[in-house]
Design an enzyme around this catalytic site. Structure first.
Site: not given
Length: 183
Positions: A72, A132
């Site tokens: 991420k 994200y």
């Protein structure tokens, strides 16, 4: 981009430059080339966005099991969060350790979290927006998690447990000791 290695190998703090003038600012928040040069190999395939309307909202601690594991790249568009990454790589010397870092609109910092970490955050302001990127698509059959308040992790969340807003699903996550080994 300014890239700094954090205390646990693999985690990186990234601060993209901002070019400000009387109109506001411009920033290149993602550059595959710059990230590769900084040692971040993950191609990103999905963008996610969350709005948490209440200060003290905790989302996490989440991960996806192999072969659907996700890296991420997390940032805050508005507000502030305490972002937490927990090492869940069973063979890692930092297994069970975590890094907590404040991400804000003002500091414009991002955190890169490789696969093999559980991730979560606590909002420090109302109406906080988090964006994200992930290196793999969401796969419901591969999702896993750890209870945010697990005492063995010793995460110093900045909100009293009685003031936390958490989903029913996250409130039922297993403890670290009872988490299915995923990595």
């Amino acid at each position: 981009m300014q890239v700094t290695n954090l205390e646990i190998p693999g985690l990186k703090l990234i601060v993209p430059p901002r070019f400000e003038d009387e109109r506001g600012f411009f920033s290149e928040t993602y550059s595959e080339k710059a990230l590769k040069e900084a040692g971040i190999p993950a191609p990103f395939v999905q963008d996610n966005f969350s709005l948490s309307t209440r200060k003290g909202t905790i989302r996490g601690l989440h991960f996806q099991k192999a072969p659907c594991a996700q890296a991420k790249l997390v940032r805050v568009n508005r507000g502030r969060v305490l972002d937490v990454a927990v090492d869940i790589r069973s063979s890692s010397p930092t297994y069970g350790k975590h890094v907590a870092i404040e991400l804000t609109r003002e500091n414009w910092a991002q955190i890169y979290i490789p696969a093999g970490f559980a991730h979560g955050f606590c909002t420090l302001e109302d109406d906080t927006e988090v964006a994200y990127k992930t290196s793999a698509p969401y796969a419901p059959e591969a999702e896993g998690g750890i209870l945010w308040s697990d005492p063995t992790l010793a995460i110093a969340w900045p909100v009293a447990p009685s003031d936390v807003t958490v989903s029913d699903k996250d409130a039922r996550l297993p403890s670290f000791a009872n988490m299915a080994i995923a990595f």
